[in-house]
Scaffold this motif. Sequence first.
Motif, PDB file in Angstrom:
ATOM      1  N   LEU A 127       2.359 -11.650  13.107  1.00  0.00           N
ATOM      2  CA  LEU A 127       1.790 -10.448  12.508  1.00  0.00           C
ATOM      3  C   LEU A 127       2.915  -9.551  12.019  1.00  0.00           C
ATOM      4  CD1 LEU A 127      -1.086  -9.575  15.009  1.00  0.00           C
ATOM      5  CD2 LEU A 127      -1.200 -10.893  12.896  1.00  0.00           C
ATOM      6  N   ASN A 128       2.890  -9.262  10.721  1.00  0.00           N
ATOM      7  CA  ASN A 128       3.962  -8.465  10.135  1.00  0.00           C
ATOM      8  C   ASN A 128       3.502  -7.957   8.778  1.00  0.00           C
ATOM      9  OD1 ASN A 128       6.420  -7.472   9.056  1.00  0.00           O
ATOM     10  ND2 ASN A 128       7.566  -8.864  10.389  1.00  0.00           N
ATOM     11  N   ASP A 129       3.693  -6.681   8.507  1.00  0.00           N
ATOM     12  CA  ASP A 129       3.298  -6.143   7.209  1.00  0.00           C
ATOM     13  C   ASP A 129       4.303  -6.488   6.113  1.00  0.00           C
ATOM     14  OD1 ASP A 129       0.876  -5.083   7.908  1.00  0.00           O
ATOM     15  OD2 ASP A 129       1.677  -3.145   8.494  1.00  0.00           O
ATOM     16  N   SER A 130       5.471  -6.983   6.488  1.00  0.00           N
ATOM     17  CA  SER A 130       6.410  -7.504   5.498  1.00  0.00           C
ATOM     18  C   SER A 130       6.054  -8.964   5.236  1.00  0.00           C
ATOM     19  CB  SER A 130       7.853  -7.411   6.002  1.00  0.00           C
ATOM     20  OG  SER A 130       8.205  -6.062   6.229  1.00  0.00           O
ATOM     21  N   ASN A 131       5.939  -9.329   3.971  1.00  0.00           N
ATOM     22  CA  ASN A 131       5.547 -10.689   3.649  1.00  0.00           C
ATOM     23  C   ASN A 131       6.524 -11.701   4.221  1.00  0.00           C
ATOM     24  OD1 ASN A 131       3.310  -9.861   2.252  1.00  0.00           O
ATOM     25  ND2 ASN A 131       4.226 -10.074   0.229  1.00  0.00           N
ATOM     26  N   ALA A 132       5.985 -12.687   4.946  1.00  0.00           N
ATOM     27  CA  ALA A 132       6.832 -13.753   5.477  1.00  0.00           C
ATOM     28  C   ALA A 132       7.339 -14.614   4.331  1.00  0.00           C
ATOM     29  CB  ALA A 132       6.037 -14.604   6.466  1.00  0.00           C
ATOM     30  N   ASP A 133       8.571 -15.097   4.468  1.00  0.00           N
ATOM     31  CA  ASP A 133       9.144 -16.033   3.496  1.00  0.00           C
ATOM     32  C   ASP A 133       8.689 -17.435   3.879  1.00  0.00           C
ATOM     33  OD1 ASP A 133      10.737 -17.750   1.974  1.00  0.00           O
ATOM     34  OD2 ASP A 133      12.413 -16.354   1.953  1.00  0.00           O
ATOM     35  N   LEU A 134       7.769 -17.992   3.103  1.00  0.00           N
ATOM     36  CA  LEU A 134       7.187 -19.288   3.454  1.00  0.00           C
ATOM     37  C   LEU A 134       8.174 -20.432   3.308  1.00  0.00           C
ATOM     38  CD1 LEU A 134       3.634 -18.927   1.846  1.00  0.00           C
ATOM     39  CD2 LEU A 134       4.259 -18.761   4.246  1.00  0.00           C
ATOM     40  N   ARG A 195       5.908   0.575   2.178  1.00  0.00           N
ATOM     41  CA  ARG A 195       6.226  -0.847   2.090  1.00  0.00           C
ATOM     42  C   ARG A 195       7.525  -1.020   1.322  1.00  0.00           C
ATOM     43  NH1 ARG A 195       1.817  -5.482   0.581  1.00  0.00           N
ATOM     44  NH2 ARG A 195       2.984  -7.230   1.428  1.00  0.00           N
ATOM     45  N   ARG A 196       8.371  -1.905   1.852  1.00  0.00           N
ATOM     46  CA  ARG A 196       9.698  -2.144   1.266  1.00  0.00           C
ATOM     47  C   ARG A 196      10.461  -0.831   1.086  1.00  0.00           C
ATOM     48  NH1 ARG A 196       6.281  -5.164  -2.179  1.00  0.00           N
ATOM     49  NH2 ARG A 196       6.243  -7.381  -1.662  1.00  0.00           N
ATOM     50  N   GLY A 197      10.269   0.087   2.046  1.00  0.00           N
ATOM     51  CA  GLY A 197      10.992   1.344   2.031  1.00  0.00           C
ATOM     52  C   GLY A 197      10.435   2.386   1.081  1.00  0.00           C
ATOM     53  N   TYR A 220       1.866  12.425   7.338  1.00  0.00           N
ATOM     54  CA  TYR A 220       1.885  11.177   8.102  1.00  0.00           C
ATOM     55  C   TYR A 220       2.258  10.007   7.180  1.00  0.00           C
ATOM     56  CZ  TYR A 220      -0.632  13.769  11.725  1.00  0.00           C
ATOM     57  OH  TYR A 220      -1.002  14.679  12.685  1.00  0.00           O
ATOM     58  N   LEU A 221       3.268   9.241   7.591  1.00  0.00           N
ATOM     59  CA  LEU A 221       3.755   8.112   6.801  1.00  0.00           C
ATOM     60  C   LEU A 221       4.203   6.997   7.746  1.00  0.00           C
ATOM     61  CD1 LEU A 221       4.718   6.899   4.035  1.00  0.00           C
ATOM     62  CD2 LEU A 221       6.896   8.080   4.430  1.00  0.00           C
ATOM     63  N   SER A 222       3.753   5.768   7.521  1.00  0.00           N
ATOM     64  CA  SER A 222       4.133   4.661   8.398  1.00  0.00           C
ATOM     65  C   SER A 222       4.216   3.358   7.604  1.00  0.00           C
ATOM     66  CB  SER A 222       3.119   4.489   9.540  1.00  0.00           C
ATOM     67  OG  SER A 222       3.441   3.369  10.344  1.00  0.00           O
ATOM     68  N   ASP A 223       5.048   2.433   8.090  1.00  0.00           N
ATOM     69  CA  ASP A 223       5.141   1.104   7.476  1.00  0.00           C
ATOM     70  C   ASP A 223       4.238   0.095   8.188  1.00  0.00           C
ATOM     71  OD1 ASP A 223       6.459   0.816   9.861  1.00  0.00           O
ATOM     72  OD2 ASP A 223       8.225  -0.193   9.028  1.00  0.00           O
ATOM     73  N   ASP A 224       3.387   0.589   9.084  1.00  0.00           N
ATOM     74  CA  ASP A 224       2.463  -0.268   9.835  1.00  0.00           C
ATOM     75  C   ASP A 224       1.027   0.135   9.484  1.00  0.00           C
ATOM     76  OD1 ASP A 224       0.774  -1.394  11.879  1.00  0.00           O
ATOM     77  OD2 ASP A 224       2.534  -1.635  13.151  1.00  0.00           O
ATOM     78  N   GLY A 225       0.278  -0.794   8.890  1.00  0.00           N
ATOM     79  CA  GLY A 225      -1.085  -0.498   8.484  1.00  0.00           C
ATOM     80  C   GLY A 225      -1.986  -0.117   9.634  1.00  0.00           C
ATOM     81  N   GLU A 226      -1.732  -0.669  10.812  1.00  0.00           N
ATOM     82  CA  GLU A 226      -2.540  -0.346  11.983  1.00  0.00           C
ATOM     83  C   GLU A 226      -2.355   1.117  12.385  1.00  0.00           C
ATOM     84  OE1 GLU A 226      -4.614  -0.642  15.816  1.00  0.00           O
ATOM     85  OE2 GLU A 226      -4.834  -1.294  13.747  1.00  0.00           O
TER      86      GLU A 226
END
Length: 300
Positions: A127-134, A195-197, A220-226
């Motif tokens: 689980l990660n909001d940064s896209n995994a490198d497949l 996202r991505r800073g 309020y600002l966060s890099d986590d959607g949850e």
Amino acid sequence: MSSTLDLEVFVRTADTGSLSAAARNLNLTPAAASIALKRLETRLGIRLLARSTRSMRLTEEGARYLDSVRLALETLSEGERAIKQQGQSLSGLLQLSAPSDFGRNVLLGWLDEFKVEHPAIRIQLLLNDSNADLFRDTVDIALRFGVPRDSSLVALPVVPGHHRIPCASPDYLARYGTPQTPADLARHCTLRYMRRGQANSTWHFYQGAVHQEVEVTGDYLSDDGEIVRRWALAGHGIAYKANLDVARDFQAGRLVPLLPEWQGEPTPFNLMCPHRLQVSERVKVLHRFLQARCEALLSP
């Protein structure tokens, strides 16, 4: 190391007693079959078949070598069958990446149901909001929101018509009022996602051919959607969330969808794979499973 074709030409010739017959069995020209046999004999430095204008027979060395070649080809064939069967069977490992909010609050429960239906499939979830490198990370497939940026990946549509929705808690709306137009959002406290800073401070809305962009602000600002979803539930402001992330909150009345006459930013939801050959049967089954679950979740 001799090529598989050279070995197959040798075995078929020994079995049929004819180089021409071996060529026909392998869909080769007689000349190509002859070259393959000569190549094998040259590499070994021995004559495997004694040939004359009328007959062909194994030499003593050829007869001894034939058994080893048969065993080698049979072992290779069994290995190929095992790999193909594993790729098509409903067993093995699914290494899956997913967005944090959707993964924790929706996908986790669904995967429990999927595991009951397919107990031989093992699941590894990242689980990660940064896209995994497949191509580099230890995942085979990934669930992603938005239009795919990498054209080299295979996108299996889960919810192609998915989009974002502005929403807030009943408590927040009771205190600060309900926005009636996208422009009204500029006067509200918004809960922004980074996202991505970069903070997503420009929200897009569509009504037919009309497109409106709204610059929003908030504390309020966060890099986590949850985290953004939890802030919305706590009444801290208006969030701009993927529909799938908050569909259950809408159904339970914890959050209220806003601006029903406008459609938010399109965010198609896809299952991404690095290559078409990696779309195994277990991936196809997961894809169909997710399509059905998402359709049921988003149904009125």
